[in-house]
Design a protein around this motif. Structure first.
Motif, short mmCIF file in Angstrom:
data_model
loop_
_atom_site.label_atom_id
_atom_site.label_comp_id
_atom_site.label_asym_id
_atom_site.label_seq_id
_atom_site.Cartn_x
_atom_site.Cartn_y
_atom_site.Cartn_z
N UNK A 1 38.13 -8.63 20.21
CA UNK A 1 38.40 -7.48 19.33
C UNK A 1 39.65 -6.74 19.81
N UNK A 2 39.75 -6.54 21.12
CA UNK A 2 40.93 -5.86 21.66
C UNK A 2 42.19 -6.66 21.37
N UNK A 3 42.09 -7.97 21.48
CA UNK A 3 43.24 -8.84 21.19
C UNK A 3 43.72 -8.66 19.75
N UNK A 4 42.79 -8.66 18.81
CA UNK A 4 43.15 -8.52 17.40
C UNK A 4 43.80 -7.17 17.15
N UNK A 5 43.23 -6.12 17.75
CA UNK A 5 43.78 -4.76 17.56
C UNK A 5 45.18 -4.65 18.16
N UNK A 6 45.33 -5.09 19.41
CA UNK A 6 46.62 -4.98 20.09
C UNK A 6 47.69 -5.81 19.38
N UNK A 7 47.38 -7.06 19.05
CA UNK A 7 48.36 -7.93 18.40
C UNK A 7 48.77 -7.37 17.04
N UNK A 8 47.83 -6.75 16.35
CA UNK A 8 48.13 -6.17 15.03
C UNK A 8 48.99 -4.92 15.15
N UNK A 9 48.58 -3.99 16.01
CA UNK A 9 49.29 -2.72 16.15
C UNK A 9 50.71 -2.93 16.68
N UNK A 10 50.85 -3.79 17.69
CA UNK A 10 52.18 -4.03 18.26
C UNK A 10 53.09 -4.71 17.23
N UNK A 11 52.55 -5.69 16.50
CA UNK A 11 53.33 -6.35 15.45
C UNK A 11 53.82 -5.34 14.42
N UNK A 12 52.89 -4.50 13.94
CA UNK A 12 53.25 -3.50 12.94
C UNK A 12 54.24 -2.49 13.49
N UNK A 13 54.02 -2.05 14.72
CA UNK A 13 54.89 -1.05 15.34
C UNK A 13 56.32 -1.57 15.51
N UNK A 14 56.46 -2.84 15.89
CA UNK A 14 57.79 -3.42 16.08
C UNK A 14 58.57 -3.50 14.77
N UNK A 15 57.85 -3.49 13.64
CA UNK A 15 58.53 -3.56 12.34
C UNK A 15 58.91 -2.19 11.79
N UNK A 16 58.43 -1.12 12.44
CA UNK A 16 58.76 0.22 11.95
C UNK A 16 59.36 1.09 13.05
N UNK A 17 59.66 0.48 14.21
CA UNK A 17 60.10 1.26 15.36
C UNK A 17 61.37 2.05 15.09
N UNK A 18 62.23 1.53 14.23
CA UNK A 18 63.49 2.23 13.92
C UNK A 18 63.44 2.99 12.60
N UNK A 19 62.26 3.12 12.04
CA UNK A 19 62.11 3.79 10.75
C UNK A 19 62.05 5.31 10.93
N UNK A 20 62.52 6.03 9.94
CA UNK A 20 62.47 7.50 10.00
C UNK A 20 61.05 8.02 9.77
N UNK A 21 60.20 7.19 9.17
CA UNK A 21 58.82 7.60 8.90
C UNK A 21 57.86 6.49 9.35
N UNK A 22 57.87 6.15 10.65
CA UNK A 22 57.10 5.00 11.14
C UNK A 22 55.58 5.13 10.97
N UNK A 23 55.06 6.35 11.12
CA UNK A 23 53.62 6.54 11.06
C UNK A 23 53.06 6.40 9.64
N UNK A 24 53.95 6.41 8.68
CA UNK A 24 53.52 6.15 7.30
C UNK A 24 53.56 4.66 6.99
N UNK A 25 54.68 4.02 7.28
CA UNK A 25 54.85 2.61 6.91
C UNK A 25 54.07 1.65 7.79
#
Length: 226
Positions: free
Chosen positions: A157-181
């Motif tokens: 479960x931790x693996x799925x959560x971490x792999x998902x969150x990190x993947x998503x975060x890396x795609x919005x890290x330079x966004x002006x509204x990362x917590x939305x996208x």
């Protein structure tokens, strides 16, 4: 000399070594994405990344044997069996893909910086970027976001959560509204992580990721010629 080389590869094949190298490469990759390093540290980071990447590739290539079982079998039969597995996984993935497309189309307001950047790059070099988006991108991202963390995160479960969150975060890290996208980038990787920990077959998630990116690319091609 042969003995030293043999010992080196035996060392690389140890589970603890693989887990450490996977963690190191994963950590170095994330740091490179979120932190602006000073020149000296950047050089050290680049050298470290090259070394760990080479060792990581050795691990990946060696691990590919586990995609197939250990029975003596003709390569054609192995490919056929793997193709059937991937086709089945793709069929299972289609409803998830459609739900994700629906949510992004009807609930996402505006466009993420990542998507805007992809479109801009695509318009400058459509053919080259199509290859990168459909083939190269999924291979690199699935190796980084699915394959590596699975080596050192043992809780499923931790693996799925971490792999998902990190993947998503890396795609919005330079966004002006990362917590939305970031929420719109979680549906598909959540499924990728789930299926990888079930199948332990990186080609399954690479195929699903490629299908997703193929659809994105086709939509950009249509817009490009309009």
């Amino acid at each position: 000399m042969d003995t030293k080389v043999g010992r080196f590869f035996e060392f690389i094949k140890k589970d603890k070594t693989r887990n450490f190298l996977a963690f190191a490469l994963y950590f170095l990759f994330i740091i490179s994405m979120v932190v602006d390093l000073p020149s000296i540290l950047l050089i050290i980071w680049q050298i470290s990344t090259i070394i760990v990447t080479i060792l990581g590739c050795i691990i990946l290539i060696d691990s590919m044997d586990k995609t197939f079982d250990q029975r003596e079998e003709k390569i054609g039969n192995k490919i056929k069996r793997e193709s059937k597995k991937i086709a089945k996984e793709i069929v299972m993935f289609i409803p998830v893909l459609l739900i994700s497309i629906f949510i992004n189309s009807f609930f996402m307001v505006g466009e993420s910086a990542n998507q805007s950047s992809i479109k801009e790059s695509f318009n400058q070099a459509p053919i080259l970027n199509s290859i990168c988006i459909i083939i190269i991108g999924p291979i690199i991202e699935e190796y980084m976001f699915r394959f590596l963390p699975y080596k050192f995160i043992k809780n499923k479960i931790l693996y799925i959560i971490v792999s998902t969150v990190v993947f998503a975060a890396m795609h919005v890290v330079n966004d002006t509204n990362p917590f939305y996208y970031i929420w719109f980038y979680m549906i598909r990787p959540l499924y990728y992580g789930y299926r990888y920990q079930k199948t332990e077959d990186i080609w399954v998630t690479i195929s699903m990721h490629s299908l997703n990116n193929l659809i994105v690319t086709l939509s950009m091609i249509v817009s490009y010629f309009q």
